[in-house]
Design a protein around this motif. Structure first.
Motif, mmCIF file in Angstrom:
data_model
loop_
_atom_site.group_PDB
_atom_site.id
_atom_site.type_symbol
_atom_site.label_atom_id
_atom_site.label_comp_id
_atom_site.label_asym_id
_atom_site.label_seq_id
_atom_site.Cartn_x
_atom_site.Cartn_y
_atom_site.Cartn_z
ATOM 1 N N THR A 25 0.833 -1.209 0.000
ATOM 2 C CA THR A 25 0.000 0.000 0.000
ATOM 3 C C THR A 25 0.864 1.255 0.000
ATOM 4 O O THR A 25 0.604 2.195 -0.746
ATOM 5 C CB THR A 25 -0.956 0.003 1.214
ATOM 6 O OG1 THR A 25 -1.717 -1.202 1.194
ATOM 7 C CG2 THR A 25 -1.904 1.196 1.181
ATOM 8 N N VAL A 26 1.914 1.261 0.825
ATOM 9 C CA VAL A 26 2.820 2.416 0.890
ATOM 10 C C VAL A 26 3.432 2.655 -0.489
ATOM 11 O O VAL A 26 3.502 3.791 -0.966
ATOM 12 C CB VAL A 26 3.947 2.186 1.931
ATOM 13 C CG1 VAL A 26 5.017 3.257 1.821
ATOM 14 C CG2 VAL A 26 3.367 2.191 3.330
ATOM 15 N N HIS A 27 3.839 1.578 -1.127
ATOM 16 C CA HIS A 27 4.488 1.660 -2.437
ATOM 17 C C HIS A 27 3.542 2.237 -3.497
ATOM 18 O O HIS A 27 3.954 3.061 -4.309
ATOM 19 C CB HIS A 27 4.972 0.262 -2.846
ATOM 20 C CG HIS A 27 5.772 0.279 -4.099
ATOM 21 N ND1 HIS A 27 7.048 0.811 -4.162
ATOM 22 C CD2 HIS A 27 5.484 -0.165 -5.353
ATOM 23 C CE1 HIS A 27 7.495 0.696 -5.399
ATOM 24 N NE2 HIS A 27 6.570 0.101 -6.145
ATOM 25 N N THR A 28 2.283 1.815 -3.468
ATOM 26 C CA THR A 28 1.340 2.256 -4.498
ATOM 27 C C THR A 28 0.628 3.558 -4.149
ATOM 28 O O THR A 28 0.354 4.364 -5.027
ATOM 29 C CB THR A 28 0.285 1.159 -4.795
ATOM 30 O OG1 THR A 28 -0.335 0.773 -3.579
ATOM 31 C CG2 THR A 28 0.916 -0.057 -5.438
ATOM 32 N N MET A 29 0.335 3.766 -2.857
ATOM 33 C CA MET A 29 -0.466 4.935 -2.447
ATOM 34 C C MET A 29 0.371 6.080 -1.863
ATOM 35 O O MET A 29 -0.114 7.169 -1.692
ATOM 36 C CB MET A 29 -1.491 4.530 -1.370
ATOM 37 C CG MET A 29 -2.434 3.414 -1.755
ATOM 38 S SD MET A 29 -3.516 3.807 -3.138
ATOM 39 C CE MET A 29 -4.465 5.153 -2.455
ATOM 40 N N GLY A 30 1.602 5.782 -1.472
ATOM 41 C CA GLY A 30 2.448 6.816 -0.877
ATOM 42 C C GLY A 30 2.494 6.779 0.641
ATOM 43 O O GLY A 30 3.443 7.236 1.260
ATOM 44 N N SER A 31 1.432 6.221 1.260
ATOM 45 C CA SER A 31 1.444 6.037 2.713
ATOM 46 C C SER A 31 0.425 4.966 3.079
ATOM 47 O O SER A 31 -0.422 4.614 2.261
ATOM 48 C CB SER A 31 1.107 7.343 3.443
ATOM 49 O OG SER A 31 -0.236 7.682 3.260
#
Length: 108
Positions: free
Chosen positions: A53-59
């Motif tokens: 999720t961090v990788h795709t959404m930024g956080s």
């Protein structure tokens, strides 16, 4: 009963999200290892989902807990070199993948 009062105070206390933010420095495995080392309630599988999720959404939300605990986790993650912050739980979720320990992940 003072014990009962204390429990109600804790229950009334607003919950806070522990967030981590994307960086281009750390490897996937390092981030997963840092999360499971700091937040013992998070499984490797869940840490993998958070990292995705961090990788795709930024956080992403790592966990939701009371403020003191969230602060402690936040500082620990920062010691690992990760970019981490806390936000009131009522702030609304920053993209999918948040929430406590609910929800199973997709396939293997």
């Amino acid at each position: 009963d003072p014990k009962q009062m204390r429990r109600e105070e804790i229950e009334r206390e607003p919950m806070w999200r522990l967030l981590i933010h994307n960086d281009d420095v750390h490897t996937w495995d390092y981030v997963i290892y840092a999360i499971v080392s700091v937040v013992k309630t998070v499984t490797r599988k869940k840490a993998h989902r958070i990292t995705t999720t961090v990788h795709t959404m930024g956080s992403a939300t790592v966990t939701i807990t009371w403020k003191q605990q969230a602060k402690k986790y936040c500082m620990e993650l920062q010691k690992w070199g990760l970019t981490s912050s806390i936000a009131p739980e009522s702030d609304g979720d920053k993209g999918p993948g948040g929430g406590g320990d609910g929800g199973g992940g997709g396939g293997a």
